[in-house]
Design a protein around this motif. Structure first.
Motif, PDB file in Angstrom:
ATOM      1  N   ASP A 142       0.830  -1.205   0.000  1.00 19.86           N
ATOM      2  CA  ASP A 142       0.000   0.000   0.000  1.00 19.86           C
ATOM      3  C   ASP A 142       0.865   1.256   0.000  1.00 19.86           C
ATOM      4  O   ASP A 142       1.878   1.329   0.716  1.00 19.86           O
ATOM      5  N   SER A 143       0.473   2.253  -0.779  1.00 16.08           N
ATOM      6  CA  SER A 143       1.275   3.474  -0.903  1.00 16.08           C
ATOM      7  C   SER A 143       1.326   4.267   0.405  1.00 16.08           C
ATOM      8  O   SER A 143       2.354   4.862   0.747  1.00 16.08           O
ATOM      9  N   GLU A 144       0.237   4.287   1.159  1.00 16.16           N
ATOM     10  CA  GLU A 144       0.187   5.105   2.368  1.00 16.16           C
ATOM     11  C   GLU A 144       1.173   4.621   3.425  1.00 16.16           C
ATOM     12  O   GLU A 144       1.757   5.413   4.159  1.00 16.16           O
ATOM     13  N   ASN A 145       1.360   3.303   3.511  1.00 18.72           N
ATOM     14  CA  ASN A 145       2.329   2.759   4.458  1.00 18.72           C
ATOM     15  C   ASN A 145       3.751   2.822   3.912  1.00 18.72           C
ATOM     16  O   ASN A 145       4.699   3.157   4.633  1.00 18.72           O
ATOM     17  N   SER A 177      -0.774   7.545  -4.497  1.00 15.25           N
ATOM     18  CA  SER A 177      -1.570   7.677  -3.286  1.00 15.25           C
ATOM     19  C   SER A 177      -3.017   8.029  -3.618  1.00 15.25           C
ATOM     20  O   SER A 177      -3.275   9.037  -4.276  1.00 15.25           O
ATOM     21  N   ALA A 179      -5.054   9.105  -1.537  1.00  8.59           N
ATOM     22  CA  ALA A 179      -5.423  10.210  -0.662  1.00  8.59           C
ATOM     23  C   ALA A 179      -4.969  11.570  -1.179  1.00  8.59           C
ATOM     24  O   ALA A 179      -5.546  12.593  -0.835  1.00  8.59           O
ATOM     25  N   SER A 180      -3.931  11.584  -2.016  1.00 10.24           N
ATOM     26  CA  SER A 180      -3.409  12.880  -2.465  1.00 10.24           C
ATOM     27  C   SER A 180      -3.205  12.970  -3.969  1.00 10.24           C
ATOM     28  O   SER A 180      -3.163  14.052  -4.533  1.00 10.24           O
ATOM     29  N   CYS A 193       5.772  12.287  -4.225  1.00  7.52           N
ATOM     30  CA  CYS A 193       5.297  12.218  -2.845  1.00  7.52           C
ATOM     31  C   CYS A 193       6.103  13.148  -1.929  1.00  7.52           C
ATOM     32  O   CYS A 193       7.334  13.038  -1.868  1.00  7.52           O
ATOM     33  N   ARG A 195       6.629  13.188   1.192  1.00  4.68           N
ATOM     34  CA  ARG A 195       7.450  12.467   2.174  1.00  4.68           C
ATOM     35  C   ARG A 195       8.812  12.110   1.578  1.00  4.68           C
ATOM     36  O   ARG A 195       9.833  12.163   2.253  1.00  4.68           O
ATOM     37  N   SER A 227      -3.947   4.226  -8.614  1.00  7.34           N
ATOM     38  CA  SER A 227      -5.279   4.679  -8.189  1.00  7.34           C
ATOM     39  C   SER A 227      -5.796   5.648  -9.262  1.00  7.34           C
ATOM     40  O   SER A 227      -5.385   6.798  -9.318  1.00  7.34           O
ATOM     41  N   ARG A 233      -8.207  13.761  -0.113  1.00  9.79           N
ATOM     42  CA  ARG A 233      -9.345  13.709   0.806  1.00  9.79           C
ATOM     43  C   ARG A 233      -9.960  15.096   0.928  1.00  9.79           C
ATOM     44  O   ARG A 233      -9.242  16.083   1.098  1.00  9.79           O
ATOM     45  N   TYR A 272     -12.437  10.070  -0.211  1.00  8.83           N
ATOM     46  CA  TYR A 272     -11.573  10.641  -1.243  1.00  8.83           C
ATOM     47  C   TYR A 272     -12.421  11.450  -2.218  1.00  8.83           C
ATOM     48  O   TYR A 272     -13.600  11.156  -2.442  1.00  8.83           O
TER      49      TYR A 272
END
Length: 528
Positions: A142-145, A177, A179-180, A193, A195, A227, A233, A272
């Motif tokens: 998963d991209s978020e982790n 992601s 989410a973004s 990203c 991060r 995605s 979000r 989302y």
């Protein structure tokens, strides 16, 4: 002085000189071992360890028995039983039907009818397992982790090593992601990203390329999951769609009771934001994205995730209205009432308008078009890259999101009031190479229950009708699921397995390792 010691010494010398031939020690021979047919033979031995009968070899010359097992069998050998076939009239001690620990050396005493005995020593020999599972077993990341847990080359190498040793044959990396809208690879037009822009991350670091390199070293496959329609979000108002004008103007619009048609980002219930699939700008953006991935990276597959509408209440924009009118060849006089109305104030309560079935079919045709066009774009760059797709396994609800992941050969199930007679023309399984059937439920077994892996996989096979390769997928994050049973069942009953995801698997490598190899044993893949 000390003359009293001379006499014994001289006496000893005299005795020795008087007999020049040394006397050998007497040899007492071992009693001859009974030969085969002596009446105290073990003719055959079967070890019952867990679900398996382990192979044994009887050494009649040396009165031994060897149990051949694999590492995965050892936990079952700690409490195994035995079935023996003996010479006629013979008896054995101890009782082989009583469970014992065969990880240790054991002895069985076989007594013939005439009273003669033979003692058999039983030991085990651990065999080297087959090198890899025959079926694909892939792990989703998963991209978020991963933006936090795989942000160095060392962390990626460690994760791939553990996955390989566990028995995984490939990885599906979520590189965008939801989410973004930011990506975990070096894109020419998508935001990197945040991060991975931090000063503690090397500025030449490319997470996707690093994963590809490490997977190639171990002969593992690597797919990139994208995605497709999700953006930031609404609660954060951060990400691609809030500073890219084309994307910001292409967010979906919702139709809600008492509120009417609003921008999706103004609906606080949404996890989302979603782009509007019927927008030509969105279509161009998606095709550019998958084409770039196929061009810049040596991938085995590209997986489409969130390639759908968010729900049945989107999209009701002017763009969608115009596209729908072109589809049916006529104007919609009352929009959106001719499609649906709300008899109450609850969002889920709706009544079908006269154009409802056509609207549902049109939306499914839009998503079908994305799958087809993504396939064409990817194959034009590299025909060997497989097109993959993930969705939830409950097809009977997928129409609400425009996802007709079935085969056109499956036929329209009866009793679906929402479906036009020709709805199955929108099926897209034929365009896929691999379909990941997301059976993310809490129970493995139960063919008579809707939400079990057993039912959903059986149902998914019927809907897929052999149109493409079908992987069974389940959520390792689910604490109520028996992960061992889920892995075994999916491996034994599907063409491949996808387990979601690294963050939940990494603390339980041993569980999945044992489950994968145990499933291989049940499939007879150890017998070569």
């Amino acid at each position: 002085m000390h003359s009293y010691k001379v006499i014994p010494l001289l006496l000893a010398l005299a005795i020795s000189c008087g007999d020049e031939t040394p006397r050998p020690e007497p040899v007492i021979p071992d009693p001859p071992a009974p030969s085969l047919g002596s009446g105290c033979d073990i003719l055959s031995m079967k070890i019952k360890a867990g679900d398996f009968d382990l192979r044994t070899e009887i050494d009649t010359e040396n009165w031994g028995v060897t149990i051949y097992c694999y590492e995965e069998d050892e936990e079952f050998l700690s409490e195994a039983t035995c079935e023996l076939e003996l010479s006629e009239g013979a008896r054995v001690e101890p009782d082989p039907s009583v469970a014992r620990n065969y990880n240790r050396k054991l002895t069985f005493v076989v007594t013939a009818a005439d009273g003669s005995e033979a003692i058999y020593v039983v030991k085990k020999q651990v065999l080297e397992r087959p090198s890899r599972p025959r079926k694909p077993v892939v792990m989703w990341i998963d991209s978020e982790n991963s933006m936090f847990t795989l942000d160095t080359k060392e962390k990626i190498a460690d994760a791939v090593m553990h996955a390989y040793n566990c028995g995984f044959s490939g990885i599906v990396m979520d590189i965008k992601s939801p989410a973004s809208g930011d990506v975990l690879y070096r894109s020419d037009f998508l935001g990197y990203c945040p991060r991975l822009k931090k000063t503690d991350v090397p500025q030449d670091f490319d997470m996707l390329q690093e994963l590809i390199d490490r997977c190639r070293e171990r002969g593992m496959t690597i797919s990139a999951s994208v995605s497709i329609m999700t953006m930031p979000r609404p609660a954060t108002e951060k990400g691609q769609a809030y500073f890219d004008e084309n994307l910001a103007s292409s967010l979906a619009k919702c139709y809600l009771p008492e509120v009417g048609i609003i921008d999706q980002k103004d609906d606080p219930s949404k996890a989302y934001d979603f782009l509007n699939p019927s927008s030509p700008k969105v279509h161009d953006y998606v095709i550019r994205m998958v084409t770039e991935l196929a061009t810049k990276y040596d991938l085995d597959g590209i997986a489409l995730d969130y390639c759908r509408y968010p729900d049945m209440f989107s999209d009701f924009s002017d763009v969608s209205r115009a596209a729908f009118e072109e589809y049916i060849g006529a104007p919609v006089e009352n929009f959106p009432e001719d499609i649906m109305v709300f008899p109450g104030t609850e969002k889920g309560q709706y009544a079908m308008g006269k154009l409802f079935k056509q609207w549902i079919k049109w939306r499914a045709s839009v998503i079908q078009g994305y799958v087809r066009d993504c396939r064409d774009a990817i194959k034009a760059v590299n025909p060997s890259i497989k097109l993959e797709y993930w969705s939830e396994a409950w097809w009977w609800d997928s129409w609400m999101k425009g996802q007709n992941w079935a085969s056109s050969k499956a036929g329209k199930p009866s009793g679906n009031a929402w479906a036009a007679d020709d709805y199955m023309d929108t099926a897209f399984a034929e365009y896929l190479d691999i379909y990941h059937l997301g059976a993310y439920v809490s129970k493995v077994y139960g063919l008579g229950e809707l939400y079990t892996i057993e039912f959903l996989l059986n149902y998914g096979k019927q809907r897929n009708a052999g149109a493409c390769t079908l992987y069974a997928s389940f959520g390792a994050y689910n604490a109520n699921l028996n992960w061992t049973d889920a892995t075994e069942f999916c491996y034994m009953n599907a063409e491949g397995v996808m387990i979601f995801e690294l963050g939940s698997v990494r603390n339980r490598w041993g569980v999945y390792k044992k489950a994968i190899w145990k499933a291989m044993r049940k499939m007879g893949e150890y017998d070569d």
